[in-house]
Structure formats: structure tokens, C-alpha cells
Scaffold this motif. Sequence first.
Motif, PDB file in Angstrom:
ATOM      1  N   ARG A   1      15.998  13.842   1.624  1.00 15.64           N
ATOM      2  CA  ARG A   1      15.783  14.909   2.610  1.00 15.64           C
ATOM      3  C   ARG A   1      16.931  14.981   3.628  1.00 15.64           C
ATOM      4  NH1 ARG A   1      10.760  14.026   5.621  1.00 15.64           N
ATOM      5  NH2 ARG A   1      10.928  11.846   5.044  1.00 15.64           N
TER       6      ARG A   1
ATOM      7  N   ASP B   1       0.851  -1.194   0.000  1.00 16.41           N
ATOM      8  CA  ASP B   1       0.000   0.000   0.000  1.00 16.41           C
ATOM      9  C   ASP B   1       0.892   1.251   0.000  1.00 16.41           C
ATOM     10  OD1 ASP B   1      -1.937   1.881   0.296  1.00 16.41           O
ATOM     11  OD2 ASP B   1      -2.364   1.416   2.402  1.00 16.41           O
TER      12      ASP B   1
ATOM     13  N   ALA C   1      19.916  10.767  11.915  1.00 10.41           N
ATOM     14  CA  ALA C   1      20.714  10.887  10.685  1.00 10.41           C
ATOM     15  C   ALA C   1      20.885  12.353  10.308  1.00 10.41           C
ATOM     16  CB  ALA C   1      20.053  10.114   9.549  1.00 10.41           C
TER      17      ALA C   1
ATOM     18  N   THR D   1       7.396   0.057   4.827  1.00 12.46           N
ATOM     19  CA  THR D   1       8.298   1.060   5.409  1.00 12.46           C
ATOM     20  C   THR D   1       9.770   0.779   5.077  1.00 12.46           C
ATOM     21  OG1 THR D   1       8.603  -0.041   7.536  1.00 12.46           O
ATOM     22  CG2 THR D   1       6.683   1.393   7.334  1.00 12.46           C
TER      23      THR D   1
ATOM     24  N   ILE E   1      12.690   1.465   0.171  1.00 16.40           N
ATOM     25  CA  ILE E   1      13.932   2.224   0.357  1.00 16.40           C
ATOM     26  C   ILE E   1      15.152   1.558  -0.282  1.00 16.40           C
ATOM     27  CG2 ILE E   1      15.569   3.072   2.103  1.00 16.40           C
ATOM     28  CD1 ILE E   1      13.210   3.285   4.033  1.00 16.40           C
TER      29      ILE E   1
ATOM     30  N   VAL F   1      15.350   7.043  13.218  1.00 15.22           N
ATOM     31  CA  VAL F   1      16.611   6.979  12.462  1.00 15.22           C
ATOM     32  C   VAL F   1      16.793   8.272  11.667  1.00 15.22           C
ATOM     33  CG1 VAL F   1      17.910   5.737  10.681  1.00 15.22           C
ATOM     34  CG2 VAL F   1      16.505   4.457  12.301  1.00 15.22           C
TER      35      VAL F   1
ATOM     36  N   THR G   1      11.294  10.370  -0.032  1.00 17.42           N
ATOM     37  CA  THR G   1      12.651   9.777  -0.085  1.00 17.42           C
ATOM     38  C   THR G   1      13.496  10.225  -1.280  1.00 17.42           C
ATOM     39  OG1 THR G   1      12.107   7.842  -1.450  1.00 17.42           O
ATOM     40  CG2 THR G   1      11.709   7.639   0.920  1.00 17.42           C
TER      41      THR G   1
ATOM     42  N   ASN H   1      18.575   3.054  -1.537  1.00 20.09           N
ATOM     43  CA  ASN H   1      19.653   2.924  -0.555  1.00 20.09           C
ATOM     44  C   ASN H   1      20.327   1.565  -0.730  1.00 20.09           C
ATOM     45  OD1 ASN H   1      21.253   2.628   1.692  1.00 20.09           O
ATOM     46  ND2 ASN H   1      19.709   3.307   3.162  1.00 20.09           N
TER      47      ASN H   1
HETATM   48  O1  UT7 Z   1      20.627   4.077   5.568  1.00 19.97           O
HETATM   49  C1  UT7 Z   1      20.494   3.747   6.920  1.00 19.97           C
HETATM   50  C2  UT7 Z   1      19.745   4.731   7.668  1.00 19.97           C
HETATM   51  N1  UT7 Z   1      18.347   4.756   7.277  1.00 19.97           N
HETATM   52  C3  UT7 Z   1      17.812   5.932   7.071  1.00 19.97           C
HETATM   53  O2  UT7 Z   1      18.505   6.938   7.077  1.00 19.97           O
HETATM   54  C4  UT7 Z   1      16.310   6.013   6.897  1.00 19.97           C
HETATM   55  C5  UT7 Z   1      15.765   7.143   7.722  1.00 19.97           C
HETATM   56  N2  UT7 Z   1      14.333   7.273   7.679  1.00 19.97           N
HETATM   57  C6  UT7 Z   1      13.668   7.695   6.560  1.00 19.97           C
HETATM   58  O3  UT7 Z   1      14.249   7.906   5.526  1.00 19.97           O
HETATM   59  C7  UT7 Z   1      12.195   7.984   6.693  1.00 19.97           C
HETATM   60  O4  UT7 Z   1      11.828   7.995   8.044  1.00 19.97           O
HETATM   61  C8  UT7 Z   1      11.275   6.993   5.923  1.00 19.97           C
HETATM   62  C9  UT7 Z   1      11.437   7.207   4.440  1.00 19.97           C
HETATM   63  C10 UT7 Z   1      11.625   5.568   6.306  1.00 19.97           C
HETATM   64  C11 UT7 Z   1       9.811   7.273   6.279  1.00 19.97           C
HETATM   65  O5  UT7 Z   1       9.504   8.625   6.005  1.00 19.97           O
HETATM   66  P1  UT7 Z   1       8.788   9.539   7.094  1.00 19.97           P
HETATM   67  O6  UT7 Z   1       8.558  10.834   6.482  1.00 19.97           O
HETATM   68  O7  UT7 Z   1       9.613   9.504   8.352  1.00 19.97           O
HETATM   69  O8  UT7 Z   1       7.425   8.811   7.292  1.00 19.97           O
HETATM   70  P2  UT7 Z   1       6.772   8.245   8.634  1.00 19.97           P
HETATM   71  O9  UT7 Z   1       7.416   6.983   9.049  1.00 19.97           O
HETATM   72  O10 UT7 Z   1       6.672   9.354   9.624  1.00 19.97           O
HETATM   73  O11 UT7 Z   1       5.313   7.938   8.111  1.00 19.97           O
HETATM   74  C12 UT7 Z   1       4.413   8.982   7.680  1.00 19.97           C
HETATM   75  C13 UT7 Z   1       3.127   8.333   7.206  1.00 19.97           C
HETATM   76  C14 UT7 Z   1       2.573   7.280   8.144  1.00 19.97           C
HETATM   77  O12 UT7 Z   1       1.165   7.338   8.108  1.00 19.97           O
HETATM   78  P3  UT7 Z   1       0.332   8.103   9.228  1.00 19.97           P
HETATM   79  O13 UT7 Z   1       0.695   7.463  10.529  1.00 19.97           O
HETATM   80  O14 UT7 Z   1       0.774   9.541   9.152  1.00 19.97           O
HETATM   81  O15 UT7 Z   1      -1.082   7.877   8.815  1.00 19.97           O
HETATM   82  C15 UT7 Z   1       3.055   5.980   7.571  1.00 19.97           C
HETATM   83  O16 UT7 Z   1       2.225   4.893   7.917  1.00 19.97           O
HETATM   84  O17 UT7 Z   1       3.389   7.627   5.972  1.00 19.97           O
HETATM   85  C16 UT7 Z   1       2.983   6.260   6.103  1.00 19.97           C
HETATM   86  N3  UT7 Z   1       3.877   5.448   5.301  1.00 19.97           N
HETATM   87  C17 UT7 Z   1       3.707   5.247   3.993  1.00 19.97           C
HETATM   88  N4  UT7 Z   1       2.770   5.663   3.135  1.00 19.97           N
HETATM   89  C18 UT7 Z   1       2.882   5.296   1.845  1.00 19.97           C
HETATM   90  C19 UT7 Z   1       4.987   4.784   5.689  1.00 19.97           C
HETATM   91  N5  UT7 Z   1       5.554   4.154   4.651  1.00 19.97           N
HETATM   92  C20 UT7 Z   1       4.766   4.415   3.584  1.00 19.97           C
HETATM   93  C21 UT7 Z   1       4.837   4.054   2.229  1.00 19.97           C
HETATM   94  N6  UT7 Z   1       3.874   4.517   1.402  1.00 19.97           N
HETATM   95  N7  UT7 Z   1       5.822   3.285   1.734  1.00 19.97           N
END
Ligand code: UT7
Length: 334
Positions: free
Chosen positions: A261, A30, A228, A156, A160, A224, A40, A286
Motif C-alpha cells: 500500500r 492470531d 512512509a 504486528t 512483515i 510509521v 501488506t 520486507n
Molecule cells: O520498512 C520499514 C518501515 N516499516 C514500514 O513501512 C511498516 C509500516 N506499517 C505498516 O505497513 C502497517 O501499519 C502494518 C502492516 C504494520 C499494519 O497495518 P495497519 O493497516 O496499519 O493495521 P493496524 O496496525 O492499524 O491494525 C488494524 C487492526 C488492529 O485491530 P483493531 O484494533 O482494529 O481491532 C490490529 O490489532 O489489525 C490488527 N492486526 C492484525 N490482525 C491480523 C495487527 N496485526 C495483525 C495481524 N493479523 N498480523
Amino acid sequence: MNKVSAAITAVGAYVPDFVLSNQVLETMVDTNDEWITTRTGIKERRLLKEPNKGTSHLAIKAAENLIDKANIDPKDIDLVIVATATPDMPVAATAVFVASEIGATNAFGYDLQAACSSFLYGMSTAASYIESGRYKKVLLIGADKMSSIIDYEDRTTCIIFGDGAGAVLFEPNTEGLGVQDEILRSDGIGREFLKIDAGGSILPASEETVKNKQHFVRQDGKTVFKYAVSNMADVSEQIMKRNNLNNEDVSWLIAHQANKRIIDATSRRMKLDDSKVLMNIERYGNTTSATLPLLMSDFENKLKKGDNIIFAAFGGGFTWGSMYLKWAYDSNSN
Ligand code: UT7
């Protein structure tokens, strides 16, 4: 007498042919292209689909690309380090097999694991061997088959990560080029936020761990992300200050490609123009240990002798750091 520094003198890379686009991911979990792109910066990633092939396959291809391009005799290589979070097997280092397969029969090899900072830490290790005078040719490969530890039902993480490999050769330099400075850090607080629960010595593989899908990577993305952004920007700013570099002096930022970002936040803190920020996350996602060498390979033609490059990475553990390196060659004349 000129001090010996450790310079990168050749690069190579390899990504598998299979492309997993955002559009195809929309049919698997989804998610949607717009969310993935804005959150991303990723559009597609490469996956190694051939059965019974592991990270060594990617590493060997990248090393062979370097050897061909730079016309190196693999028998002259002293050491092969494979930076990876996804070795072929838990025991029997991937680098040993890679060294044999590429004909580096006079080299020894071992793996280095520090999640997404593996390659940056590996650059420090490789450079130290050269600076000490102990070895003359160190081949550092960053390679990961992330698809082997991704749950393609977990939106999630599966959006990536991708598979890929890159390789660089470190050699002595007496013109003051190569590695100038580094700041490397780690903090064990991170292990709760980005990990694979099972398959290690705490929780060995069992029927239960497989059933519970505990062999896949899980991360608390938000946490994370926060660490980061602040840590990668901090060390990148610090290394500039410590070396009296301003934004004009820096030619390029080569940063781990985890999230556009995070890279933007780092370059903003460095006050760098966007044109100096090398980026290919849209094509590969990544690739963990492969992001830095894949950037060097993709943008090799832009890099000029004497260019001041800041490298930066952040990964699980947590592990992070930055490095200041002066580029040692013009690729057209190589
Ligand atoms: O390389 C090693 C280190 N790793 C990293 O540096 C990764 C660091 N983290 C990230 O890059 C970001 O946190 C992510 C890309 C993993 C997630 O982005 P985010 O802006 O932090 O999203 P979030 O986890 O805060 O989720 C926001 C919303 C949520 O919904 P609600 O609770 O606001 O209704 C998630 O359920 O987006 C939802 N969501 C998605 N929606 C569509 C989470 N994953 C997805 C998805 N597609 N794939």
C-alpha cells in the motif's frame, strides 16, 4: 572531457531456501492470510534457519552470485560496503569478513546502518567514491537476517519481515549513465516509532532486557505507515520535477518493499502505470537492506540500457529518500 558518473554494472542476490508462508504464520500467531495479503501484499518470506550463520552468510552468497555472473576478479574490488541493520556482531564489521571470504583481498570494508534506507544511502556513498575518482570498483551489498531480531509471538512484526541479500557493483561511466540525482532525508522523531530498545549503549543487554523481550524490533505500524506514505511519495515526486521527468519518461520505480500500500501510494503520486512498478514483496516480505538489490536482480532482464529508474526508500530513524539513476547495460548482452 566527459564527466565520470557512477553506474551499476552488475547485480547478484541470494535468499535462503526456507519459506515461511502466511498459512504457517496462521498457526503461530492470531492472524490470517487474507489480513496479511490485503494489508501488506505479502504471501511468504524466506528465513535463514541454519544455526550459527548470520547476515554475512547471506551477503557472501549474494556477492558470489554477482561475481560469477559478471565474471569479475574479486581482487579488483576496491571497497566492500555491507548495508545492514543486523550485522553479524555489534563489533567487527560484517563487511570486513565478507570481503575476505569472497577473495576481495585488496579491498577494505565497512558496514552502513540506516534501517530500511541503508541500501539507498549506501548507493549514495558508493557513487560518491566512484564520481570522485578515488575508487574504480565498489561492491555494495544489502543484507539482513531480520529473523534474528523478530519476536515470532508478535503478530504486528513477524508477518512483515524476511531474510535476504542483494549486491550491486558500482563502476565509472563516461556515457552519462548511472546515478543522476538524489534526495536523502532523515528525522530523529522516528526513533520512538521503530526500534530495538536494548542491546545498544543506552540499555545494554542484561538478564532483565532478555526477560522483557527488549532485543526484538518493535514498531508503531500505523505511525510509521503514515510517515512512509507521505515522505516517500514527496521525495519521489520532487526528484521527478527537479529533473524534468514526467510519468512517460520514468521507466521503472524500484521502491523499498515494506508494504504494497505504501508503494502504491508512491506510484500514484508519480502517476506511474502499475506495469512500471517493480514488486516482489509477495515472495520475500520486507528484507530491510536487501529489498532494492533483490528487485534489481529479480527484474534484471527487464532493465535496459538508458532506462530512467527512480529508487525510493523509507525506514526507521526515520530515514528516507529517492534517487534517479540511468541503467547502464542490457543484461542479455552482459
Ligand atoms: O520498512 C520499514 C518501515 N516499516 C514500514 O513501512 C511498516 C509500516 N506499517 C505498516 O505497513 C502497517 O501499519 C502494518 C502492516 C504494520 C499494519 O497495518 P495497519 O493497516 O496499519 O493495521 P493496524 O496496525 O492499524 O491494525 C488494524 C487492526 C488492529 O485491530 P483493531 O484494533 O482494529 O481491532 C490490529 O490489532 O489489525 C490488527 N492486526 C492484525 N490482525 C491480523 C495487527 N496485526 C495483525 C495481524 N493479523 N498480523
